[in-house]
Design an enzyme around this catalytic site. Sequence first.
Site, short mmCIF file in Angstrom:
data_model
loop_
_atom_site.label_atom_id
_atom_site.label_comp_id
_atom_site.label_asym_id
_atom_site.label_seq_id
_atom_site.Cartn_x
_atom_site.Cartn_y
_atom_site.Cartn_z
N CYS A 1 -8.10 0.59 -0.74
CA CYS A 1 -7.32 0.32 0.25
C CYS A 1 -7.28 -1.76 0.41
O CYS A 1 -8.21 -2.41 -0.05
CB CYS A 1 -8.39 0.31 1.31
SG CYS A 1 -7.66 -0.82 2.89
N CYS B 1 -3.49 -0.37 9.14
CA CYS B 1 -2.73 -1.70 9.14
C CYS B 1 -0.74 -1.44 10.12
O CYS B 1 -0.58 -0.43 9.27
CB CYS B 1 -1.66 -2.04 7.38
SG CYS B 1 -3.74 -2.66 6.50
N GLN C 1 -18.55 -10.27 11.98
CA GLN C 1 -17.02 -10.31 11.26
C GLN C 1 -16.62 -10.40 10.14
O GLN C 1 -17.64 -9.79 9.62
CB GLN C 1 -16.59 -12.21 11.96
CG GLN C 1 -17.00 -13.65 13.03
CD GLN C 1 -15.91 -13.06 14.16
OE1 GLN C 1 -15.56 -12.03 13.85
NE2 GLN C 1 -16.16 -12.99 15.23
N TYR D 1 -23.23 -13.33 23.86
CA TYR D 1 -22.46 -12.14 22.98
C TYR D 1 -22.41 -12.36 21.47
O TYR D 1 -22.34 -13.01 20.43
CB TYR D 1 -21.32 -12.15 22.73
CG TYR D 1 -20.69 -11.63 24.45
CD1 TYR D 1 -21.50 -10.19 24.95
CD2 TYR D 1 -20.43 -12.85 25.23
CE1 TYR D 1 -20.49 -9.93 26.62
CE2 TYR D 1 -19.71 -12.89 26.49
CZ TYR D 1 -20.74 -11.18 27.36
OH TYR D 1 -19.94 -11.11 28.51
N CYS E 1 -1.34 6.07 7.20
CA CYS E 1 -2.84 5.50 7.50
C CYS E 1 -2.72 4.21 8.82
O CYS E 1 -0.99 3.85 9.14
CB CYS E 1 -3.67 4.73 6.75
SG CYS E 1 -4.99 4.11 7.09
N CYS F 1 0.86 -1.22 -0.03
CA CYS F 1 0.14 0.10 0.20
C CYS F 1 0.84 1.15 0.40
O CYS F 1 2.44 1.30 0.61
CB CYS F 1 -0.74 0.04 1.50
SG CYS F 1 -1.86 1.49 2.14
N CYS G 1 -11.38 -11.63 20.37
CA CYS G 1 -10.52 -11.13 19.33
C CYS G 1 -9.34 -9.87 19.79
O CYS G 1 -9.25 -9.16 19.40
CB CYS G 1 -11.17 -10.37 18.05
SG CYS G 1 -12.28 -9.01 19.82
#
Length: 437
Positions: free
Chosen positions: A156, A80, A269, A298, A77, A71, A394
């Site tokens: 992106c 990432c 997700q 959840y 940015c 990128c 996560c």
Amino acid sequence: MRKNEEFVVTCIDETNQAAGIAKIDDMVVFVPGLLKGEKANIKILKVQKSYAFGKIMQRLESSKDRIEPACKVFNKCGGCQYQHIDYQAQLRRKHDQLEKRILRKLKGIEVREVFGMEYPFYYRNKAQFPVQIRDEKILMGFYRLHSNDIVSCDHCMIQSKKINDLYKFIQEHITLEMAQGLRHILMRHAYKTNECQIVFIGSKRNNFDDLISKLIHRFPDLKSIVFNLNTRKDNVILGETYEVLFGRDYIYESCLSNKVKLHFKSFYQVNPVQMEVLYEQAIKAAKLNKDMRCIELYSGVGTIGMAISKYVKEVIGVEIVEEAVKNAKENCQINQIENCHYICQDATKFAKECAHTKMKIDVVFVDPPRKGMTSQGIEDISTIQPEKIVYVSCNPETLIRDLILFKEQGYSCKFIQPVDMFCQTVGLECVALIEKE
Ligand code: SAH
């Protein structure tokens, strides 16, 4: 050591947030982007009592893991953090760092190799682009790291190609009038059905008619365009009220052969390919059978519950977002699943009620947001004595914290299976199998 002073350092380790660690005398210096083994000339940016922050001025020796980022705005940015690292080396880092962190606190847990993606780009099905107006120009893009500045970009590498197309089209056709008061544009692209959704989020309901007619003409898969009113002063992206501008307020997706109705407020997700890998691992870990009663805390729009429903007797799902619970119920109907039931409630409150009524449950699936479970929830879940708890997480930090709490309740983690859901970033998703001792 002083601010602006320069040093030549060798990186001895890395943090899990992609900062290199170097030592100058006894001082630890964090240098973002520097890889283990690399030598660089760095400049000190900030000095604290026992550590400092530096930035790379010039790299003198490079790691064999280093590659050219794909990128153009990778260095600006904040999206990432790992594009400068070869993908297999990203996976090794994620595994090794997780294993090290876990074994520091808990013994005897097997941390398995991370399941990576075959093609770790263009995978995200959801984007939230911030919008600002500066000097009569519309800025759209991504936030710079630790900042509210927008890095404008036209492409992106981790968003789906369809989202890139939608984004570019909107960038080209949005007017200043439409952008007044606009804060974010949310986009979703369902990977399996190709359906797309756009949500304009702002403090003022502008007239988007012209843009909408162009959009639906150009993108026949666009099934939902919504305006969401957000007059909040904080950084919460979505507001309460909304208006459907075109089509519906939901799109259809599919997960492990089940059709999934997805309201724009419902969680889903962000990596649909790895999501299936993740859930398959969760199901495999649970060793389910037809006599089992399961709870899914959840539960979102019910994707895990629906996927396990064919292996077990009954599933009860618990979720706090009303729209998601409504979707979960509808999804069961659409897929003709009769043994899943969804309840709109706080997971901790539900666990407390289960503990009171001494509900008999065989397996508990939990998939909490980043902040993890509550200690009360862990205590109450342990009271009902399920055979197994399958924890989908996560956030390794709260996962480890919660595994310690489970351990105190007589439940120990057998293994952790990480799945790379967030390729090119430092994020890591895990399935942990927890069993009664
Ligand atoms: N299992 C689902 C959702 C996981 S994300 C999936 O994989 O799609 C976490 C979910 O927890 C979100 O849907 C969020 O709305 C919900 N949530 C957050 N706090 C909660 C709470 N206190 N009680 C119940 N659900 C909660």
